[in-house]
Write an enzyme that holds these catalytic residues in place. Structure first.
Site, PDB file in Angstrom:
ATOM      1  N   ASN A  19       3.697  -0.842  -5.041  1.00  0.00           N
ATOM      2  CA  ASN A  19       2.434  -0.415  -4.448  1.00  0.00           C
ATOM      3  C   ASN A  19       1.541  -1.639  -4.372  1.00  0.00           C
ATOM      4  OD1 ASN A  19      -0.050   0.725  -3.789  1.00  0.00           O
ATOM      5  ND2 ASN A  19      -0.431   1.408  -5.877  1.00  0.00           N
ATOM      6  N   MET A  66       0.840  -1.185   0.000  1.00  0.00           N
ATOM      7  CA  MET A  66       0.000   0.000   0.000  1.00  0.00           C
ATOM      8  C   MET A  66       0.874   1.234   0.000  1.00  0.00           C
ATOM      9  SD  MET A  66      -1.407  -2.668   1.631  1.00  0.00           S
ATOM     10  CE  MET A  66      -1.206  -2.452   3.376  1.00  0.00           C
ATOM     11  N   CYS A  67       0.752   2.036  -1.040  1.00  0.00           N
ATOM     12  CA  CYS A  67       1.501   3.283  -1.110  1.00  0.00           C
ATOM     13  C   CYS A  67       1.002   4.057  -2.313  1.00  0.00           C
ATOM     14  CB  CYS A  67       3.013   3.031  -1.192  1.00  0.00           C
ATOM     15  SG  CYS A  67       3.587   2.502  -2.819  1.00  0.00           S
ATOM     16  N   ARG A  68       1.619   5.168  -2.564  1.00  0.00           N
ATOM     17  CA  ARG A  68       1.466   5.922  -3.799  1.00  0.00           C
ATOM     18  C   ARG A  68       2.872   6.149  -4.350  1.00  0.00           C
ATOM     19  NH1 ARG A  68      -3.557   5.744  -5.640  1.00  0.00           N
ATOM     20  NH2 ARG A  68      -2.869   3.663  -5.060  1.00  0.00           N
ATOM     21  N   VAL A 122       5.437   7.334  -1.322  1.00  0.00           N
ATOM     22  CA  VAL A 122       5.057   7.475   0.088  1.00  0.00           C
ATOM     23  C   VAL A 122       4.422   6.151   0.487  1.00  0.00           C
ATOM     24  CG1 VAL A 122       4.825   9.972   0.109  1.00  0.00           C
ATOM     25  CG2 VAL A 122       2.871   8.581  -0.604  1.00  0.00           C
TER      26      VAL A 122
END
Length: 263
Positions: free
Chosen positions: A115, A1-3, A88
């Protein structure tokens, strides 16, 4: 999970893509608009960039939220590059391995980000450890699913695979071992970008003379942003973007049974 986000094009301050846009990666750390899993990306961040004439990128990474880093705005305001990869992070296990777990990962000329998540980690991918040299396992930068996926990609790159092939084969291998995996991967060597859309959002913006951006979600409302379909491999340079469908592991036809010898 991220961008995450990658850029290739004319040399620009890093903040032009990471901080200044109204929905920049910086803002996505606390207010993503299209993130399907998780809501806040506060478990680390990083940015990697290339200097002219140097094929090995530099990185700046930290373990905490990007908005708490007082140096980030100054860094991205003055550092300029024509090739960038940044992320991030919303960790599967918050705080695990701290800064070492923050993307981008790096080796030689490459920068990499993941991601997504691998369900059942680490047991679900235990069988894939046999495909890696023991030294690669022992030297993994962090003990999480993203670092292991990076080790699989890197092993293929060092074996001579093209960037796009290394990503595609790794996604299909991991998805076969852990079918519910989310595997949006992003890779650059400073001259090209390879990415996969597999379980989460991916977009790109490419305009003549302005370069190419590949990102988890648009950082502004420019109508030229294009969404990448799920189960797709993206390859890009400063002028062109190519999309290729990725087959699910179950879509691969089984080998035909041997024919009975004629009598």
């Amino acid at each position: 999970m991220c961008r995450h986000l990658a850029y290739l094009g004319p040399e620009e301050p890093l903040g032009r893509f990471l901080v200044e846009p109204p929905h920049s990666l910086y803002r996505q750390s606390w207010e993503p608009r299209r993130q399907r899993y998780g809501t806040v990306n506060a478990d680390g961040f990083g940015v990697g960039w290339y200097a002219e004439g140097d094929p090995v990128p530099a990185r700046y990474r930290r373990a905490g939220p990007v908005w708490a880093d007082l140096s980030y705005a100054d860094l991205t305001r003055v550092v300029r590059s024509g090739a960038v990869l940044a992320a991030v992070r919303d960790a599967t296990l918050a705080g695990a391995d701290a800064e070492a777990a923050a993307a981008p990962y790096a080796a030689g000329p490459w920068l990499f980000s993941h991601n997504g998540a691998v369900p059942g980690w680490p047991r679900s991918l235990a069988g894939l450890t046999e495909t890696l040299p023991p030294a690669d396992l022992l030297s993994m930068e962090a003990r999480n699913d993203s670092a292991f996926v990076w080790a699989l990609v890197l092993n293929r790159l060092r074996g001579g695979d093209e960037e796009c092939q290394a990503l595609a084969d790794t996604v299909l291998e991991v998805a076969a071992a852990a079918p519910a995996s989310r595997l949006n991967l992003l890779l650059t060597n400073g001259e090209s970008i390879a990415a996969t859309a597999w379980g989460d959002t991916l977009w790109y913006l490419s305009r003549p003379g302005l370069g190419t951006v590949v990102a988890s979600e648009p950082y502004d409302d420019d109508p030229h942003w294009q969404e990448v379909p799920d189960r797709t491999l993206l390859t890009a340079d400063r002028t062109d973007v190519l999309l290729t469908p990725l087959k699910e592991p179950s879509d691969t036809p089984a080998p035909a049974p041997p024919k009975e010898p004629s009598t």
